[in-house]
Design a protein around this motif. Structure first.
Motif: not given
Length: 276
Positions: A23-25, A61-75, A108-113
């Protein structure tokens, strides 16, 4: 600059995510086709400096929250996400814990909505992702208020209009749903902590929990009192993602209604409201 296997993997994933896919230019000159660190920082809510340190091996040693956030952002896929956890020295989430992985297909579904308010919740009703129109409609939440059950029991500032009866019915349905989730994921410490804190702070929640009802929360028609565009009466549907127990909440308006007109207006001014 020296790096680690964790840093190399993070850089590889970042280089292979196209900006337009999230969703970025894609405008401007780029050394690679993938995401800039600043763009990943924006998507994950993590400082660009920390991402640099991870990629260069200066943070290991990233935290679980950081790993989860990066994994989500990187899809990342489920396998890639589990590998990311292991590279960070963390055990991947166990089967007995509430799944929070959002699959590339759901992204991808959210991208289209883009013209529809949509949010993704886990089985404990933690909001994992919301598109800009959903945030413009419902408001932006932080901390404990990202949990829909917490919000409906402990936060009086809510845009959804309720009668005493409708509020009670919603709360009963949410508690029954949360009890079902607790039975499915008995090893999740965050879920246990949420339930214990709700029981301690809300007599209503505690009484409903003691009733031992089990069920699933299903949404219906709701009226949202929006501070800029006024009242919107919308249909709210909750869709389940097979295999992950994610819940996708979608708001739609019946064509030709005042709610449809106001939702269309909000889709135009929503970004301005969020950034203004």
């Amino acid at each position: 600059m020296a790096t680690t296997e964790l840093g190399a993997a993070l850089r590889h994933w970042r280089d292979h995510v196209l900006p337009q896919a999230v969703g970025l230019s894609a405008g401007g000159r780029r050394r690679t086709a993938g995401l800039r660190r600043e763009e990943l920082s924006q998507l994950a809510g993590i400082s660009a400096d920390y991402i640099i340190r991870l990629e260069q091996g200066r943070a290991t040693n990233p935290s679980r929250q950081i790993v989860e956030a990066l994994a989500c952002a990187l899809r990342l896929t489920q396998d890639e996400r589990d590998h990311f956890f292991r590279l960070a020295g963390l055990a991947p989430p166990r089967p007995g814990t509430v799944p929070q992985h959002i699959t590339p297909g759901v992204h991808r579904m959210l991208d289209r909505l883009t013209g529809t308010p949509v949010a993704v919740f886990d089985a404990a009703w933690n909001q994992l992702l919301a598109n800009p129109l959903y945030t413009a409609l419902m408001g932006e939440w932080h901390g404990n208020d990202l949990n829909a059950v917490w919000r409906n029991f402990l936060n009086p500032h809510n845009r959804v209009r309720h009668t005493t009866e409708s509020k009670g019915a919603l709360q009963a349905a949410q508690v029954a749903d949360l009890r079902r989730t607790a039975g499915l994921y008995p090893d999740d410490p965050h879920l246990h902590s949420l339930i214990a804190e709700l029981r301690r702070r809300s007599t209503q929640f505690d009484n409903l929990w003691e009733s031992a009802a089990v069920g699933e929360h299903e949404a219906g028609r709701k009226t949202i009192d929006h501070p800029q565009v006024g009242a919107l009466t919308l249909d709210c549907d909750v869709l389940s993602v097979a295999g992950s127990d994610l819940r996708i909440m979608v708001y739609t308006a019946q064509p030709g209604t005042e709610g449809a007109d106001r939702l269309a207006l909000l889709s135009v001014i929503g970004t301005q409201l969020l950034t203004g």
